[in-house]
Scaffold this active site. Structure first.
Site, PDB file in Angstrom:
ATOM      1  N   GLU A 116      21.116  -3.840 -29.557  1.00 17.42           N
ATOM      2  CA  GLU A 116      21.630  -4.040 -28.201  1.00 17.42           C
ATOM      3  C   GLU A 116      21.473  -5.523 -27.876  1.00 17.42           C
ATOM      4  O   GLU A 116      20.522  -5.945 -27.221  1.00 17.42           O
ATOM      5  CB  GLU A 116      20.865  -3.177 -27.181  1.00 17.42           C
ATOM      6  CG  GLU A 116      21.530  -3.155 -25.813  1.00 17.42           C
ATOM      7  CD  GLU A 116      20.798  -3.902 -24.702  1.00 17.42           C
ATOM      8  OE1 GLU A 116      21.408  -4.144 -23.657  1.00 17.42           O
ATOM      9  OE2 GLU A 116      19.614  -4.250 -24.874  1.00 17.42           O
ATOM     10  N   ASP A 137      16.370  -2.091 -28.012  1.00 13.85           N
ATOM     11  CA  ASP A 137      16.651  -2.594 -26.678  1.00 13.85           C
ATOM     12  C   ASP A 137      16.288  -4.078 -26.560  1.00 13.85           C
ATOM     13  O   ASP A 137      15.211  -4.491 -27.007  1.00 13.85           O
ATOM     14  CB  ASP A 137      15.824  -1.785 -25.666  1.00 13.85           C
ATOM     15  CG  ASP A 137      16.061  -2.225 -24.244  1.00 13.85           C
ATOM     16  OD1 ASP A 137      17.204  -2.097 -23.779  1.00 13.85           O
ATOM     17  OD2 ASP A 137      15.101  -2.715 -23.597  1.00 13.85           O
TER      18      ASP A 137
HETATM   19  C1  GLC Z   1      18.626  -3.326 -21.807  1.00 20.39           C
HETATM   20  C2  GLC Z   1      18.990  -2.088 -21.040  1.00 20.39           C
HETATM   21  C3  GLC Z   1      18.893  -2.379 -19.580  1.00 20.39           C
HETATM   22  C4  GLC Z   1      17.496  -2.806 -19.255  1.00 20.39           C
HETATM   23  C5  GLC Z   1      17.044  -3.951 -20.153  1.00 20.39           C
HETATM   24  C6  GLC Z   1      15.568  -4.132 -20.110  1.00 20.39           C
HETATM   25  O1  GLC Z   1      19.532  -4.341 -21.579  1.00 20.39           O
HETATM   26  O2  GLC Z   1      20.267  -1.660 -21.396  1.00 20.39           O
HETATM   27  O3  GLC Z   1      19.254  -1.259 -18.820  1.00 20.39           O
HETATM   28  O4  GLC Z   1      17.449  -3.237 -17.929  1.00 20.39           O
HETATM   29  O5  GLC Z   1      17.348  -3.730 -21.501  1.00 20.39           O
HETATM   30  O6  GLC Z   1      14.905  -3.135 -20.838  1.00 20.39           O
HETATM   31  C1  GLC Z   2      22.572  -8.261 -20.415  1.00 20.14           C
HETATM   32  C2  GLC Z   2      22.919  -7.070 -19.575  1.00 20.14           C
HETATM   33  C3  GLC Z   2      21.736  -6.613 -18.785  1.00 20.14           C
HETATM   34  C4  GLC Z   2      20.615  -6.355 -19.717  1.00 20.14           C
HETATM   35  C5  GLC Z   2      20.336  -7.618 -20.508  1.00 20.14           C
HETATM   36  C6  GLC Z   2      19.275  -7.442 -21.517  1.00 20.14           C
HETATM   37  O1  GLC Z   2      22.392  -9.387 -19.649  1.00 20.14           O
HETATM   38  O2  GLC Z   2      23.978  -7.364 -18.762  1.00 20.14           O
HETATM   39  O3  GLC Z   2      21.992  -5.486 -18.038  1.00 20.14           O
HETATM   40  O4  GLC Z   2      19.532  -5.921 -19.036  1.00 20.14           O
HETATM   41  O5  GLC Z   2      21.462  -8.026 -21.182  1.00 20.14           O
HETATM   42  O6  GLC Z   2      19.738  -7.022 -22.738  1.00 20.14           O
END
Ligand code: GLC
Ligand code: GLC
Length: 650
Positions: free
Chosen positions: A330, A288
């Site tokens: 991610e 994440d």
């Molecule tokens: C990632 C998740 C998102 C969350 C962020 C912080 O982007 O997909 O839902 O808000 O990380 O953990």
């Molecule tokens: C992007 C996504 C957001 C997420 C963030 C962190 O900006 O749009 O939802 O929390 O990335 O990965």
């Protein structure tokens, strides 16, 4: 140099191994561990030395790391070890055409972990082989950013069940051929995590787990360079804690504290949590917010080289103790940066936010040029890795694409993003979409879009307008996008509920803990009543489900849609997107018409893409029928074709 490095590595191991070996319960166990260790330690050591080698207690942390690795290796359940061995023999198992993923919230989809097991027949019916359970760990009660503020990585949120139940679910899924994907939320913990609580009590050991500053001046080397992620609810990236009289680094929400990976103790502690999740049965860990994990004054603190080294070090470590586990990146960042995380030695899997954003872009503009050029530049990744292709998920849509590619099409990227925001929030005249703005930044004018797939694709508006033609069209849009993620190359991942065409859920607006976060509009509950909709073939829900089932069935029978290379094709028609899949001497051509009108292509184009002498071309999505004779190949609005040359003798 190389010789020296080898020498250092060998000497380090010679000094450390006698401290670990006595733990081994048999020679065979030690031998197995050594095999993995010998393969990965040189890389791990080099990476850690680069990150932490100049710290006085480096060797101490290295020794504890080896203990952590050996303990996890020893605790690894037998079935998982067997599976590790199988995967080493078949390292590209995740690229098969049978692979199909989905993501769901345990509570929204089933209530809790126990009842999720009762949903396995449904998952099987869908054809899933991969299930991402949204964060299910202990987290703050009222607002936990949908679980992304973790208070304990070894405890399941009591509303959802227990760790024992999670393990039971993992093995039940495994028996059915479904791998379990869990989040590794490693950029931050919640402020209720034990480490954060100890920091709040002033414990210097734990203050050093986070970034805590005594006064505002200390933020100056960082603050001006940082991007705000949640500007509406969380302006700035730091939170003042009255109780501590300190500023704490919080990239996301105020209760999500960024971990300090400059501290090797943090690396070790989080590695322990990673291995724990792997041994609980996670087959894939979703890294994440991985772009943010390394901070450096005077930089945006995103995508820094050390972030990559850190993830590579996790990768090397995991391959020693839990070698069958994959990492999924991610990184919702610039497309050039997204691909940098993708490597067998870093993250073998990655979300494909560019493809996602481009699908929506082309749906709105009916023009595929930006998608074609963007993907030509950024779809290729190493053969031993795979994209996770998705249309929607639990988050918002950000309009990620390379500005220079937009300019090359005489498109002003900022204007275009504004147009897309207007379009998908339904403000642009003639828009079919019903989305909601997310985190509008009043200073920069930036904004992202939230909404369920079906609502964004026009189904919600069409139903409200009682417009049958538009209902048909929106269903076709939904199926076209699915046909593309099912055929582009990689693991297609559905967002549970989308297979039923479920619409936006606006009830979050009444919930004080959710109303500031419009992403809840696309986090809808899916109960038995919703699942029943699939048995009503005349409803939009039943039609989406049946159409998708058909696409999935055909994908699973088509090896060219599995482990095969992908080339993005310029079809010469601005409305028709094209790509080819290749393996050995075989080719499959994918065409998709984004226009609201019939389009056609010159048949010569197909002939040039397919192997020489391919006269009879059949469409797998048209019951394997041959294309009619003629110079043109036509596509109805939102039609997708999966074309192959018929083999001789068939
Ligand atoms: C990632 C998740 C998102 C969350 C962020 C912080 O982007 O997909 O839902 O808000 O990380 O953990
Ligand atoms: C992007 C996504 C957001 C997420 C963030 C962190 O900006 O749009 O939802 O929390 O990335 O990965």
């Amino acid at each position: 140099m190389i010789h020296n490095l080898d020498y250092d590595t060998r000497l380090t191991l010679e000094r450390l191994l006698p401290r670990i070996q006595p733990k081994a319960s048999s020679d065979a166990e030690w031998r197995d561990f050594r095999t993995n260790l010998d393969a990965q330690f040189p890389r791990l050591f080099q990476l850690l030395r680069g990150l932490y080698g100049n710290q006085y207690d480096f060797f101490y942390h290295l020794e504890s790391l080896l203990h952590i690795l050996f303990d996890a290796f020893q605790e690894r359940p037998k079935v998982l070890r067997q599976q590790d061995r199988q995967r080493l023999k078949d390292p590209l198992w995740f690229k098969r055409e049978q692979m199909l993923g989905a993501a769901c919230y345990v509570d929204l989809f089933a209530g809790d972990l126990k009842r999720l097991r009762d949903r396995i027949p449904y998952l099987k019916e869908l054809g899933l082989t991969y299930l991402h359970l949204m964060p299910l760990f202990k987290a703050p009660a009222d607002n936990s950013d949908g679980g992304y503020a973790v208070s304990d990585y070894r405890q399941v949120n009591p509303d959802l069940g227990t760790m024992a139940e999670l393990k039971r679910l993992a093995s039940a899924l495994r028996k059915e051929g479904i791998v379990m994907v869990l989040d590794f939320v490693f950029n931050h913990t919640s402020d209720e995590h034990r480490w954060a609580v100890q920091a709040q009590q002033g414990d210097p050991e734990y203050l050093d787990y986070y970034f805590c500053f005594d006064n505002r001046d200390e933020l100056a080397p960082y603050e001006p360079y940082l991007r705000e992620i949640f500007p509406e609810v969380r302006p700035g990236c730091f939170t003042w804690r009255e109780d501590m009289q300190k500023w704490v680094w919080t990239t996301f929400n105020s209760f999500q504290w960024d971990l300090n990976y400059r501290n090797p103790a943090v690396f070790n502690a989080m590695l322990g949590e990673l291995l724990y999740l792997a041994n609980a049965g996670a087959d894939v860990l979703r890294f994440d917010a991985l772009a943010f994990v390394w901070k450096q004054a005077g930089t945006p603190c995103e995508n820094l080289p050390e972030a990559h080294r850190l993830i590579q070090a996790f990768n090397a470590a995991a391959r020693i103790a839990v070698p069958g586990v994959l990492f999924k990146s991610e990184a919702i960042v610039h497309p050039d940066e997204v691909v940098r995380y993708i490597d067998f030695d870093e993250c073998q899997l990655s979300y494909n936010p560019l493809f996602m954003a481009m699908l929506w872009n082309s749906l709105a503009t009916r023009d595929v040029r930006l998608m074609t050029r963007s993907l030509q530049a950024r779809f290729p990744i190493p053969d031993d890795t795979a994209w996770v292709n998705y249309i929607r998920g639990h988050d918002d849509i950000g309009w990620t694409f390379d500005d220079t590619i937009a300019w090359s099409l005489a498109t002003d990227p900022d204007h275009h993003r504004r147009f897309l925001n207007q379009y998908y929030t339904g403000q642009f005249p003639g828009s079919f979409a019903r989305g909601v703005p997310f985190q509008e930044n009043k200073t920069t004018g930036d904004c992202r879009v939230a909404g369920q797939l079906a609502s964004l694709a026009g189904l919600e508006k069409a139903i409200d307008d009682q417009n049958d033609e538009e209902i048909d069209r929106s269903i076709n849009r939904i199926l076209m996008m699915h046909a593309l993620i099912l055929s582009a190359g990689g693991i297609p991942v559905l967002y549970i509920g989308d297979e039923l065409g479920l619409l936006n859920d606006y009830s979050y607006q009444q919930d004080v803990h959710k109303q500031n976060d419009s992403r809840w509009v696309n986090r809808v509950p899916i109960g038995d009543a919703q699942l029943e909709l699939r048995h009503q073939p005349d409803t939009p829900n039943g039609r989406v489900y049946a159409g998708l089932q058909r696409l999935i069935r055909i994908r699973k029978q088509t090896p060219l849609l599995g482990n095969a290379s992908t080339h993005i094709v310029d079809t010469g028609n601005v409305h028709v997107f094209g790509l080819t899949r290749h393996r050995d001497a075989e080719t499959l051509v994918v065409l998709a018409n984004f226009a609201d009108f019939e389009q056609s292509l010159d048949r010569h184009l197909l002939q040039s893409l397919l192997p020489a002498g391919s006269e009879r071309i059949v469409d797998l999505l048209d019951d394997g029928q041959a294309l009619p004779d003629g110079h043109r190949v036509s596509l109805q609005p939102h039609q997708v074709r999966w074309l192959v040359a018929e083999r001789q003798g068939v």
